[in-house]
Design an enzyme around this catalytic site. Structure first.
Site, PDB file in Angstrom:
ATOM      1  N   ARG A  45       0.830  -1.208   0.000  1.00  0.00           N
ATOM      2  CA  ARG A  45       0.000   0.000   0.000  1.00  0.00           C
ATOM      3  C   ARG A  45       0.864   1.258   0.000  1.00  0.00           C
ATOM      4  O   ARG A  45       0.513   2.267  -0.570  1.00  0.00           O
ATOM      5  CB  ARG A  45      -0.895  -0.012   1.250  1.00  0.00           C
ATOM      6  N   LYS A 107       0.696 -18.697   7.745  1.00  0.00           N
ATOM      7  CA  LYS A 107       0.340 -19.902   8.526  1.00  0.00           C
ATOM      8  C   LYS A 107      -1.162 -20.055   8.677  1.00  0.00           C
ATOM      9  O   LYS A 107      -1.696 -21.160   8.638  1.00  0.00           O
ATOM     10  CB  LYS A 107       0.983 -19.848   9.909  1.00  0.00           C
ATOM     11  N   GLY A 136       9.666 -19.545  11.623  1.00  0.00           N
ATOM     12  CA  GLY A 136      10.448 -18.789  10.643  1.00  0.00           C
ATOM     13  C   GLY A 136      11.845 -19.290  10.317  1.00  0.00           C
ATOM     14  O   GLY A 136      12.094 -19.740   9.200  1.00  0.00           O
ATOM     15  N   ILE A 138      13.600 -21.851  11.394  1.00  0.00           N
ATOM     16  CA  ILE A 138      13.919 -23.289  11.487  1.00  0.00           C
ATOM     17  C   ILE A 138      13.394 -23.982  10.225  1.00  0.00           C
ATOM     18  O   ILE A 138      12.203 -23.917   9.954  1.00  0.00           O
ATOM     19  CB  ILE A 138      13.249 -23.945  12.724  1.00  0.00           C
ATOM     20  N   GLY A 189       7.625  -3.752  21.912  1.00  0.00           N
ATOM     21  CA  GLY A 189       7.284  -4.195  20.555  1.00  0.00           C
ATOM     22  C   GLY A 189       7.442  -5.697  20.349  1.00  0.00           C
ATOM     23  O   GLY A 189       7.364  -6.184  19.227  1.00  0.00           O
ATOM     24  N   LYS A 207       0.185 -23.158  13.434  1.00  0.00           N
ATOM     25  CA  LYS A 207       1.489 -23.734  13.087  1.00  0.00           C
ATOM     26  C   LYS A 207       1.496 -25.247  13.347  1.00  0.00           C
ATOM     27  O   LYS A 207       2.027 -26.019  12.546  1.00  0.00           O
ATOM     28  CB  LYS A 207       2.591 -23.037  13.890  1.00  0.00           C
TER      29      LYS A 207
HETATM   30  N1  HSE Z   1       3.699 -13.938  16.582  1.00  0.00           N
HETATM   31  C1  HSE Z   1       4.542 -15.045  16.326  1.00  0.00           C
HETATM   32  C2  HSE Z   1       5.320 -15.415  17.568  1.00  0.00           C
HETATM   33  C3  HSE Z   1       5.543 -14.816  15.250  1.00  0.00           C
HETATM   34  O1  HSE Z   1       5.249 -14.716  18.574  1.00  0.00           O
HETATM   35  O2  HSE Z   1       6.002 -16.429  17.533  1.00  0.00           O
HETATM   36  C4  HSE Z   1       4.986 -14.936  13.888  1.00  0.00           C
HETATM   37  O3  HSE Z   1       4.548 -16.237  13.635  1.00  0.00           O
END
Ligand code: HSE
Length: 435
Positions: A45, A107, A136, A138, A189, A207
């Protein structure tokens, strides 16, 4: 060999990481592949204000309309890095309709509809890769799809949500409350303003649905998986767990039993001596037990621009290689045709020892009443633990019970919840044996 062209939709965290790696590693990628992987188009965007990394070339098309990417004749592979189940589905369907292969980090969509999308993709003679959708950094898809695909998986246990693992392990390390650590994680964050998907277990459930489908070759959807989040865990639960030689983690479990495949995402006590207990902070891990190969363990970062970007770029390379080699044989991320050997069954069939934690207004006779309910359900009592406490109004104590069915424990907890001295319903956590 002719170069392969990519269109990237979504330039958030993962998209930016992917672009940076494609640019920085362009020569090395070309050496490994024997041709170049080039970015033909990017879409977001706010694409006008995006600075593309140097090294991508000057002829990258920028657009705010994803349709321009999926219909671009130059594009061979579309990377869908937007997430969610709405527009992302349209993007993927659009890419398939235009004969483009797809790499995705999504996912939620893959857990809900991945098998169906895969079937459409294969019929259209294109590829679909989703390494970045789970844990991510692994490469667990590659492991289950290829590395140990000759084995028969009997059990799998993972820590698949970094936010929850960060919160739990900080509570454990500092003895602070869930609310305090969550607020800190949000300020830094590390946790979303709306943390539900992470702390209530839903992100991990998506997942696990994908991993279990891969590991067991079943069509598993999130609704097959029992889910419970970590909001009720207290710092005192860690004190009690430690007394028992355990710790607490949000465990994603899939285990073949005589009754069928039992799937759950829930906080559980795990022995401090198991390798899973050493997974701290925002790290992820997957532990797989194969019938022949035994235990293997995979550990790494579960999120972040660079680790997830590596997963996306590696998928792009694999799909590009298949396009250039004309390989018609694609290994399904859903493993194989449905064998029906691993039917998901309700978690109530599970047999475990349980940790029951009570918060009570103290008065005589409490243990006797609780023990009476357990005895009536044929549940054997193992230990009673009570750490010193200043107040008699919010007094926590723990009963552990011998291995029994989850159904019996759930029924006992429902009955106990009616007792007037309880400040809240009992917290029941399974005590997981090592895999
Ligand atoms: N929000 C996910 C976590 C990361 O805290 O592992 C993205 O899949």
């Amino acid at each position: 060999m002719k170069d392969v062209y990519i269109g990237i939709i979504g330039l958030g965290n993962v998209g930016s990481g992917t672009l940076a790696i494609l640019a920085a590693n362009a020569d090395q990628i070309a050496l490994k592949l024997g041709f170049r992987l080039k970015v033909a188009a990017v879409c977001s965007r706010s694409v006008a204000s995006v600075t593309l990394p140097p090294g991508l070339g000057d002829d990258v098309v920028r657009t705010t309309d994803w349709r321009d990417v999926v219909s671009n004749p130059k594009v061979d592979i579309v990377a869908e890095l937007v997430g969610g189940t709405g527009t992302a589905r349209e993007m993927i369907d659009g890419a398939i309709a235009h004969g483009k292969s797809i790499v995705t980090a999504n996912k939620e969509l893959m857990a809900l509809a991945g098998a169906e999308i895969w079937d459409t993709a294969i019929k259209a003679n294109i590829n679909l890769a989703m390494e970045a959708s789970v844990a991510g950094g692994i490469p667990i898809h590659a492991v289950l799809r290829e590395g140990i695909s000759g084995d028969r998986v009997v059990a799998l246990a993972g820590i698949l949500n970094g936010t929850s693992n960060y919160i739990l392990t900080e509570m454990e390390r500092r003895g602070e409350s869930f609310d305090k650590i969550l607020a800190e994680a949000q300020a830094l964050g590390y946790a979303e303003a709306n943390p539900g998907a992470d702390v209530d277990g839903f992100d991990a459930r998506s997942k696990l649905a994908i991993l279990a489908a891969l590991a067991f070759g079943e069509r598993i959807t999130p609704s097959d998986i029992f889910v419970e989040g970590i909001r009720r865990i207290t710092a005192q639960d860690f004190d009690y767990a430690h007394q028992l030689g355990h710790t607490i983690r949000l465990v994603c479990g899939a285990r073949q039993t005589e009754q069928g495949l039992i799937l759950s995402v829930r906080p559980a006590l795990i022995p401090q001596t198991t390798i899973l207990a050493s997974v701290k902070g925002a790290y992820n891990a997957v532990w797989v037990k194969g019938q022949f190969g035994g235990d293997t363990f995979y550990y790494g970062r579960g999120a972040g621009a660079n680790p997830t970007g590596v997963a996306v770029v590696s998928d792009l390379m694999r799909v590009a290689r298949e396009i250039r080699s004309g390989s018609p044989e694609r290994v399904s991320p859903f493993a194989h045709e449905r064998l029906g050997e691993y039917k998901p069954v309700p978690v109530t069939l599970q047999h475990r020892a349980y940790y029951l934690r009570f918060l009570v207004n103290d008065r005589p006779g409490i243990i006797a009443e609780l023990a009476g309910i357990l005895a009536a359900k044929q549940i054997g009592l193992e230990a009673v633990l009570q750490l010193p406490c200043e107040t008699k109004h919010d007094l926590p104590f723990v009963i552990t019970v011998e291995p029994t069915s989850e159904l019996a424990v759930q029924e006992a907890v429902a009955e106990m919840s009616k007792l007037d001295f309880l400040r809240e319903p009992p917290l029941a956590l399974p005590m997981e044996p090592p895999l």
